[in-house]
Design a protein around this motif. Structure first.
Motif, PDB file in Angstrom:
ATOM      1  N   ARG A 165      37.581  89.446  10.753  1.00  0.00           N
ATOM      2  CA  ARG A 165      37.290  88.816   9.464  1.00  0.00           C
ATOM      3  C   ARG A 165      36.140  87.830   9.592  1.00  0.00           C
ATOM      4  O   ARG A 165      35.254  87.764   8.729  1.00  0.00           O
ATOM      5  N   VAL A 166      36.121  87.059  10.669  1.00  0.00           N
ATOM      6  CA  VAL A 166      35.016  86.131  10.906  1.00  0.00           C
ATOM      7  C   VAL A 166      33.712  86.898  11.105  1.00  0.00           C
ATOM      8  O   VAL A 166      32.669  86.552  10.527  1.00  0.00           O
ATOM      9  N   LEU A 167      33.755  87.946  11.899  1.00  0.00           N
ATOM     10  CA  LEU A 167      32.554  88.730  12.199  1.00  0.00           C
ATOM     11  C   LEU A 167      32.046  89.480  10.972  1.00  0.00           C
ATOM     12  O   LEU A 167      30.839  89.569  10.741  1.00  0.00           O
ATOM     13  N   ARG A 168      32.955  90.025  10.186  1.00  0.00           N
ATOM     14  CA  ARG A 168      32.549  90.758   8.988  1.00  0.00           C
ATOM     15  C   ARG A 168      31.850  89.838   7.987  1.00  0.00           C
ATOM     16  O   ARG A 168      30.853  90.209   7.371  1.00  0.00           O
ATOM     17  N   ASP A 169      32.369  88.617   7.833  1.00  0.00           N
ATOM     18  CA  ASP A 169      31.767  87.672   6.895  1.00  0.00           C
ATOM     19  C   ASP A 169      30.370  87.263   7.335  1.00  0.00           C
ATOM     20  O   ASP A 169      29.451  87.133   6.506  1.00  0.00           O
ATOM     21  N   ALA A 170      30.188  87.061   8.657  1.00  0.00           N
ATOM     22  CA  ALA A 170      28.903  86.582   9.169  1.00  0.00           C
ATOM     23  C   ALA A 170      27.907  87.702   9.406  1.00  0.00           C
ATOM     24  O   ALA A 170      26.684  87.459   9.395  1.00  0.00           O
ATOM     25  N   LEU A 171      28.410  88.910   9.609  1.00  0.00           N
ATOM     26  CA  LEU A 171      27.548  90.056   9.914  1.00  0.00           C
ATOM     27  C   LEU A 171      27.859  91.195   8.946  1.00  0.00           C
ATOM     28  O   LEU A 171      28.508  92.185   9.302  1.00  0.00           O
ATOM     29  N   PRO A 172      27.415  91.055   7.698  1.00  0.00           N
ATOM     30  CA  PRO A 172      27.715  92.089   6.696  1.00  0.00           C
ATOM     31  C   PRO A 172      27.239  93.469   7.154  1.00  0.00           C
ATOM     32  O   PRO A 172      26.188  93.601   7.773  1.00  0.00           O
ATOM     33  N   GLY A 173      28.023  94.456   6.846  1.00  0.00           N
ATOM     34  CA  GLY A 173      27.701  95.823   7.258  1.00  0.00           C
ATOM     35  C   GLY A 173      28.367  96.243   8.544  1.00  0.00           C
ATOM     36  O   GLY A 173      28.285  97.417   8.940  1.00  0.00           O
ATOM     37  N   SER A 174      29.038  95.315   9.217  1.00  0.00           N
ATOM     38  CA  SER A 174      29.720  95.633  10.471  1.00  0.00           C
ATOM     39  C   SER A 174      30.855  96.619  10.224  1.00  0.00           C
ATOM     40  O   SER A 174      31.540  96.572   9.203  1.00  0.00           O
ATOM     41  N   ARG A 175      31.040  97.510  11.194  1.00  0.00           N
ATOM     42  CA  ARG A 175      32.158  98.442  11.173  1.00  0.00           C
ATOM     43  C   ARG A 175      32.899  98.316  12.497  1.00  0.00           C
ATOM     44  O   ARG A 175      32.281  98.129  13.549  1.00  0.00           O
ATOM     45  N   PHE A 176      34.224  98.451  12.457  1.00  0.00           N
ATOM     46  CA  PHE A 176      35.032  98.139  13.625  1.00  0.00           C
ATOM     47  C   PHE A 176      35.849  99.329  14.111  1.00  0.00           C
ATOM     48  O   PHE A 176      36.229 100.216  13.346  1.00  0.00           O
ATOM     49  N   ALA A 177      36.124  99.301  15.416  1.00  0.00           N
ATOM     50  CA  ALA A 177      37.007 100.271  16.045  1.00  0.00           C
ATOM     51  C   ALA A 177      37.901  99.538  17.030  1.00  0.00           C
ATOM     52  O   ALA A 177      37.575  98.431  17.483  1.00  0.00           O
ATOM     53  N   PHE A 178      39.016 100.174  17.385  1.00  0.00           N
ATOM     54  CA  PHE A 178      40.039  99.514  18.192  1.00  0.00           C
ATOM     55  C   PHE A 178      40.506 100.466  19.283  1.00  0.00           C
ATOM     56  O   PHE A 178      41.004 101.557  19.001  1.00  0.00           O
ATOM     57  N   GLU A 179      40.334 100.042  20.518  1.00  0.00           N
ATOM     58  CA  GLU A 179      40.643 100.860  21.681  1.00  0.00           C
ATOM     59  C   GLU A 179      41.949 100.387  22.308  1.00  0.00           C
ATOM     60  O   GLU A 179      42.089  99.208  22.649  1.00  0.00           O
ATOM     61  N   ALA A 180      42.903 101.317  22.450  1.00  0.00           N
ATOM     62  CA  ALA A 180      44.173 100.980  23.077  1.00  0.00           C
ATOM     63  C   ALA A 180      44.357 101.669  24.416  1.00  0.00           C
ATOM     64  O   ALA A 180      45.403 101.530  25.040  1.00  0.00           O
ATOM     65  N   GLY A 181      43.362 102.403  24.879  1.00  0.00           N
ATOM     66  CA  GLY A 181      43.451 103.106  26.154  1.00  0.00           C
ATOM     67  C   GLY A 181      43.746 104.577  25.935  1.00  0.00           C
ATOM     68  O   GLY A 181      42.881 105.427  26.107  1.00  0.00           O
ATOM     69  N   GLN A 182      44.976 104.862  25.530  1.00  0.00           N
ATOM     70  CA  GLN A 182      45.351 106.246  25.232  1.00  0.00           C
ATOM     71  C   GLN A 182      45.017 106.619  23.797  1.00  0.00           C
ATOM     72  O   GLN A 182      44.880 107.804  23.474  1.00  0.00           O
TER      73      GLN A 182
END
Length: 287
Positions: free
Chosen positions: A115-132
């Motif tokens: 949420r902090v990163l999205r507000d400061a860096l508009p256009g950001s897209r996120f992914a989440f790595e759990a290993g498997q």
């Protein structure tokens, strides 16, 4: 200043013969370092790993790759079974195919950070790595968002963030370079999480781990397990996610094809991954 091998100059280039005594342990990154540009293991590098094992020197890999991307080395003769994966968040036994230990980001903290990163860096897209498993929000991939893989989930970033603990959170931006993103993200969430990247030009991608987690932090745990001092470890790397590793061990080596951040340091520079620089350097020690 980083310790150098005796008799070597900062920026010197290792060849096939090296009069320096072998280290007690060898640690190498994979992509851009041990692996050839096409992602395979060269004969020179493979033979050097076997020779090191015969000499009683463990060869351990430390990579940003998740554990599901380790097949390229899983059957490589001579390697130590412990692999440092996901930038140090996971220690994985490739022989038994099990996680030995992990250091993850809690879902609530991941949500706070994005949420902090999205507000400061508009256009950001996120992914989440759990290993498997891996989850990403629409627009994160550079190609078609449709991925047919039961281990992959597509959904809103906020839901994915709180869906479990993560070994890495990844941020991709449409215009900012990886270096620019790493600086900005460190300023924004560096007191909460560790920010790094291992991206080629144009990928605009950074990787975020639990605070204090790096390849170096997990290597320190492995060295404690094996009773090997960090000062007698030789390491090879090419990207900013190798920086902590190379400034922690006693014998650091940067690839000739490394990121400028590494080449600007007082490290021993060895031939590129295209030239099998890791294997040639190891063979030089053993000759």
């Amino acid at each position: 200043m980083t310790n150098l091998e005796p008799g070597r100059r900062p920026g010197s280039t290792g060849g096939t013969r090296d009069t320096v005594a072998p280290p007690a342990m060898i640690v190498s990154d994979l992509d851009g370092t041990f692996l050839s540009p096409d992602g395979t293991v060269s004969t020179i590098n493979a033979d050097a790993v076997v020779a090191a094992q015969r000499a009683g020197i463990p060869v351990i890999f430390a990579t940003g790759r998740p554990i599901r991307w380790l097949d390229v080395i899983s059957d490589l003769p001579g390697i130590h079974p412990m692999v440092i994966a996901s930038n140090g968040a996971v220690l994985y036994d490739v022989t038994e195919r099990r996680i030995v230990r992990s250091h993850t980001i809690e879902g609530s903290l991941a949500l706070q950070a994005i949420r902090v990163l999205r507000d400061a860096l508009p256009g950001s897209r996120f992914a989440f790595e759990a290993g498997q498993n891996f989850g990403y929000e629409p627009g994160y991939l550079l190609t078609d968002d449709a991925v047919e893989d039961p281990a992959v989930t597509v959904g809103p970033a906020d839901e994915l963030a709180v869906g479990g603990d993560h070994v890495k959170v990844l941020l991709r931006h449409p215009s900012k370079s990886s270096d620019e993103l790493a600086v900005a993200a460190t300023e924004l969430v560096g007191d909460l999480l560790t920010v790094t990247h291992s991206s080629t030009p144009g990928s605009r991608l950074i990787e975020i781990s639990r605070l204090g987690v790096s390849k170096a932090s997990m290597l320190a745990e492995v060295c404690t397990d094996l009773a090997i001092p960090l000062s007698d470890v030789a390491a090879f790397g090419d990207m900013p996610n190798d920086l902590d590793l190379l400034t922690t061990v006693g014998r650091p080596h940067a690839m000739r094809n490394a990121h400028p951040l590494l080449l600007d340091l007082d490290l021993t520079v060895v031939p590129s991954n295209e030239e099998s620089g890791v294997g040639r350097t190891i063979s030089g020690w053993l000759e």
